[in-house]
Scaffold this active site. Sequence first.
Site, short mmCIF file in Angstrom:
data_model
loop_
_atom_site.label_atom_id
_atom_site.label_comp_id
_atom_site.label_asym_id
_atom_site.label_seq_id
_atom_site.Cartn_x
_atom_site.Cartn_y
_atom_site.Cartn_z
N HIS A 127 -11.27 -3.87 2.87
CA HIS A 127 -11.23 -3.54 4.29
C HIS A 127 -12.11 -2.36 4.66
CE1 HIS A 127 -8.47 -0.85 2.32
NE2 HIS A 127 -8.32 -0.14 3.40
N ASP A 128 -12.80 -1.77 3.68
CA ASP A 128 -13.65 -0.60 3.93
C ASP A 128 -15.14 -0.88 3.75
OD1 ASP A 128 -11.49 1.10 4.45
OD2 ASP A 128 -11.27 1.67 2.36
N ASP B 114 0.85 -1.18 0.00
CA ASP B 114 0.00 0.00 0.00
C ASP B 114 0.89 1.24 0.00
OD1 ASP B 114 -2.54 1.39 0.29
OD2 ASP B 114 -3.22 -0.40 1.35
N ASP C 110 -3.39 4.56 -2.45
CA ASP C 110 -4.57 4.90 -1.65
C ASP C 110 -5.16 6.25 -2.04
OD1 ASP C 110 -6.24 4.47 0.85
OD2 ASP C 110 -5.22 6.35 1.39
N GLU D 155 -6.74 3.41 -6.11
CA GLU D 155 -8.03 3.40 -5.41
C GLU D 155 -8.74 4.72 -5.68
OE1 GLU D 155 -9.94 3.03 -0.93
OE2 GLU D 155 -8.28 4.40 -1.34
#
Length: 537
Positions: free
Chosen positions: A327-328, A100, A202, A266
């Site tokens: 994960h969100d 990430d 991200d 993302e």
Amino acid sequence: MADGFAWWQSGVIYQVYPRSFQDSNGDGVGDLPGILARLDHLQTLGVDALWVSPIYPSPMADFGYDVSDYTGVHPLFGTMEDFERLLAELHRRGMKLILDFVPNHSSDRHPWFQASRSSRDDPKRDWYIWRDAAPDGGPPNNWLSEFGGGAWEWDAATGQYYYHAYLKEQPDLNWRNPALREAMLDALRVWLDRGVDGFRVDAIHHLIKDAQFRDNPPNPGWREGMSPVRRLIRLHTVDQPEVHDAIAAMRRVADGYGPDRLLIGEAYLPIDQLMAYYGADLTGFQLPFNFHLLSTPWEAKALAALIRTYEAALPPGGWPNWVLGNHDRSRVASRLGRGQARVAAMLLLTLRGTPTLYQGDEIGMTDVAIPPDRVQDPWEKNIPGLGLGRDPVRTPIPWDGGPRGGFTTGEPWLPLGPDHERVNVAAQAADPSSMLALHRALLSLRRAEPALSVGRYEPVSAENDVLVYERRHGRDRFRVLLNLSAAERTVDAVPDAAHIRLSTHLDRGGEPVSGALRLRPDEGVVIGFDDKGKGGE
């Protein structure tokens, strides 16, 4: 790898949320040695690359997305030696490692920000976004934070506000500053020099802000119960045209290490806007994350329309990708139920393009209710009661049915699911009809048949709750039939002699098919044609 295709086109990416994957030292938080200890599971599953959520030094205000050192490893997760051992072992097994990268904001504890806020004259002052107060002494404009409240924080020492799209502990970096940009690109180079295979970048659509700092307009579609940040249309705070220059700069760095380095972006954006993130002449991200399966109604016609629209929008040479969980967002088994989660797995792993699996979805994990005194997520703490908290989808993987699920010998940082005694990796590995067995079978079939990984996609029908499409490559072709309902459906399956290669129920392999086919509730099947040449290219 299919001939003529990059590893990331034919492969499958698996997201590891390290805090919740495997704890090796009993502190209740997963770590790098824990990931290393569980590589057999991932190799047996059949994935090709791990995307690991942030492991950098951080005060953990947002669990690693507030970075205080872009080139180190947080002691919570281990050491640089642990990282190097993990990377070497992945490569020995023929797997890739994707880190990430968090370029939009740092921690307020980062030395850069400490210098930036020390004085208006500091050389790093312009590495962050500082503005004078409005004439009334208030914030410079009406921009809002994603995590609640205004997006400007007053700094009394220097008499200006700084901007934070997320927490006030996460000041936004100023990518319009050439020195800051080069420093961030240098961080990429450090990890590429260490041998990583790529980055998931991200919140990339937040990276550049309006140079004139204009107010965002009100959102006429906002209603009570929606996130407060949606009161405004984020016209001037996301998806600014200049972001693509920054992405191209990242891509040039990655390409300097060879053609097999991967950049994933993302950006939660409509399809037409998302396409720009491939970059002019494909000089942007190889894979701008496509999140639209997360929000599209689970109906045959809606899914068929989504696939058609997305495929048609891709730029020439642009490679598709699909995401069902991360994960969100709420887990797929919670959104659709475990029966349809099996059908969804078949959809994800037979569509054209690169799929990303979120840890735990391979065993059908569901969202876990978090008691108020165990809430960790700052989003939930800042905006309680709207269900925005991400803790329910970040709970530890249960590896066995023991009291701590084999995840830790200590107290897990988030509670395990109440059903972990039966929904766990060990139990499912011993069950030939389990969700884990289905994922292994799907990934094995996908790896064995290039038509299912890199082949053409051809729609067939979307009627009566059943989505039907074909995948073709050379002389090989497969037909996928997905019953999206909890009722039995009969479909005119194939006009030619064929047989079932795989059912989501894992009990019809080799069954001959000709003409109509009965699909049980919550069943999907992959059909292989006996005459490979018929209908092939």
